[in-house]
Design a protein around this motif. Sequence first.
Motif, PDB file in Angstrom:
ATOM      1  N   LEU A 174       0.826  -1.197   0.000  1.00 17.60           N
ATOM      2  CA  LEU A 174       0.000   0.000   0.000  1.00 17.60           C
ATOM      3  C   LEU A 174       0.868   1.256   0.000  1.00 17.60           C
ATOM      4  CD1 LEU A 174      -2.760   1.390   0.213  1.00 17.60           C
ATOM      5  CD2 LEU A 174      -2.627   1.116   2.707  1.00 17.60           C
ATOM      6  N   ALA A 175       1.970   1.235   0.750  1.00 12.37           N
ATOM      7  CA  ALA A 175       2.894   2.375   0.747  1.00 12.37           C
ATOM      8  C   ALA A 175       3.449   2.608  -0.653  1.00 12.37           C
ATOM      9  CB  ALA A 175       4.028   2.132   1.744  1.00 12.37           C
ATOM     10  N   MET A 176       3.785   1.521  -1.355  1.00 15.50           N
ATOM     11  CA  MET A 176       4.297   1.678  -2.720  1.00 15.50           C
ATOM     12  C   MET A 176       3.209   2.197  -3.658  1.00 15.50           C
ATOM     13  SD  MET A 176       6.411  -0.965  -5.145  1.00 15.50           S
ATOM     14  CE  MET A 176       5.118  -2.202  -5.291  1.00 15.50           C
ATOM     15  N   LEU A 214       8.322   9.962  -1.759  1.00 14.30           N
ATOM     16  CA  LEU A 214       7.913   8.945  -2.722  1.00 14.30           C
ATOM     17  C   LEU A 214       8.893   7.768  -2.720  1.00 14.30           C
ATOM     18  CD1 LEU A 214       6.728  11.114  -5.758  1.00 14.30           C
ATOM     19  CD2 LEU A 214       5.363  10.075  -3.941  1.00 14.30           C
ATOM     20  N   MET A 215      10.177   8.073  -2.594  1.00 15.18           N
ATOM     21  CA  MET A 215      11.155   6.983  -2.563  1.00 15.18           C
ATOM     22  C   MET A 215      10.980   6.130  -1.308  1.00 15.18           C
ATOM     23  SD  MET A 215      15.289   7.030  -2.905  1.00 15.18           S
ATOM     24  CE  MET A 215      16.162   5.478  -3.116  1.00 15.18           C
ATOM     25  N   ILE A 216      10.624   6.740  -0.199  1.00 14.99           N
ATOM     26  CA  ILE A 216      10.393   5.974   1.029  1.00 14.99           C
ATOM     27  C   ILE A 216       9.287   4.947   0.810  1.00 14.99           C
ATOM     28  CG2 ILE A 216       9.485   6.145   3.382  1.00 14.99           C
ATOM     29  CD1 ILE A 216      11.043   8.764   3.656  1.00 14.99           C
ATOM     30  N   GLY A 217       8.226   5.334   0.074  1.00 13.16           N
ATOM     31  CA  GLY A 217       7.158   4.387  -0.206  1.00 13.16           C
ATOM     32  C   GLY A 217       7.653   3.167  -0.954  1.00 13.16           C
ATOM     33  N   ALA A 221       8.372  -0.998   0.691  1.00 13.37           N
ATOM     34  CA  ALA A 221       7.833  -2.212   0.059  1.00 13.37           C
ATOM     35  C   ALA A 221       8.943  -3.187  -0.293  1.00 13.37           C
ATOM     36  CB  ALA A 221       7.043  -1.835  -1.189  1.00 13.37           C
ATOM     37  N   PHE A 222      10.038  -2.678  -0.848  1.00 11.14           N
ATOM     38  CA  PHE A 222      11.129  -3.565  -1.247  1.00 11.14           C
ATOM     39  C   PHE A 222      11.908  -4.081  -0.041  1.00 11.14           C
ATOM     40  CE2 PHE A 222      11.048  -0.804  -5.269  1.00 11.14           C
ATOM     41  CZ  PHE A 222      10.093  -1.621  -5.856  1.00 11.14           C
TER      42      PHE A 222
END
Length: 520
Positions: A174-176, A214-217, A221-222
């Motif tokens: 969901l974060a991604m 945005l990169m944190i999202g 996930a990764f």
Amino acid sequence: MILLWLILVPFIGGVLAWLLHGQSPVRSRGICLVALLATFLIGLSVWLAPAAATTAGPWVAEWNVPWITPFGIQFHLGADGLSLLLIELTAFLGMVAVVASSHEARQHTGGYYLTLMGVLAAMIGVLLALDLFLFYFFWELMILPMALWIAIWGNEGRTAAAVKFFLFTQLSGLAMLLAILGLYFAHGSATGHYTFNYFELLNTPLPWATAVWLMIGFFVAFAVKLGIVPLHAWLPDAYAESPVVGTLVLSALMGKTAAYGLLRFAIPLFPQAVPSMTLVAMVLAVISILYGAVLAFAQTDIKRLIAYSSISHMGFVLLGIFAWNPVALDGVIILILSHAIATGALFLLAGAVESRLGTRQLDRMGGLWQAAPRLGGTTMLFVLAAMGLPGLGNFVGEFLVLLGTFRVSIAFAVLAASGMITSVIYALWLLQQVFQGEPRGPAHVSDLGVREGWLYAMLAAAIVWLGIYPAPVLSAARPAVGALDQTFHRRAAMPPNRPPDALLAAFPSESTHQTQTEGP
């Protein structure tokens, strides 16, 4: 449409195996093997096609058709050397998983093979997707079948492990999704064109703060799929309670899609944010290396021991990715492949030991070498591979990662190297507990049979080849990785809307591309 067939063939094979399982489980297994062999050969044909040598850039094949056009969503697939390497790995280890599943697939056989092939098809979709909505679609498609696989065919604690796996992966997914939507709207507001196309989103102008969030999202996930501390809590339970083949898929394949996501999406899409994320990512990587190694030594369950060792190895992958120089990235590619083979083999061997002794507890094992010397010798080979013995694949990958990290930070390289030393302790302790000392299990234990012997021989050949002659693998991936490196540095050199950051100097390019600025 050849790229589409890479996804459809394993899925169709799973559906046929499900429909025909009532006639013969052996026939279902044979259908899956044929489907995965066909997938492997299709991938090889894409790789070796004459067009591959003439296509502009690193991309050897693309297929793009409109899908949900009002929202700028396309069914866009593309393959380069990096994605094809991982697709071939998926098909190869998928065949290994099918062969090794003969004892586990006795209950709900059709559903078992449908789930396995569905997960593999979704993984291939992740590796081919060049539309971010499509990427997210395949990313989520991996989760539900895997959770069901753990819950239905797992061990005693399977329900809790499946729920934990599902919650961690869904929430991080969901974060991604939120990050993808944020990038979609940022691109649309800046250009007037709303799209999920990967190549167009690469050129999205972003303020520094927006890029970081945005990169944190993507990173969350990764990192969850990689099992990076402190987002790893689902991993030991899921690995321990999964069926043996499920653990092979989780450890050897699913985690590698996360490493691919970092290489393909997280860093090239947000170069403005990378300097600010580098210190955090490297700290988490080193913590994972040391924490996984120490916790592995503390385990009494053989599968949990291997699970924590996997956390340690994935720390090296994250460290090499954020070191982001050609040497470290070469190490990441080799480590992704060699870890998949070595750790996958160790989980299969743990299943073989459990089936013979009826337990996963190390304190109930011992002296197994006398009764099963072939099993002991095979396990020793892959244990030595996991601890980074020279001449085997893991050593090459970890050495290159450390060498590349040394050029960025001596402190992080030294700390990570201490994790390699710690791995020797738990690896040798595992061998001693299971195969040495006085026997504490059944009096009569069968050794590896012919089918098992051939299976492990193929895996052993692969891990030795990667350790002795990794050049073909590196040559295949280098154009793709070089293009990612060039994209990162080109965008990082653009006038940014962010505060200056001295950590940009940590990313010198040593590839043949000369468009980058030199670091210290």
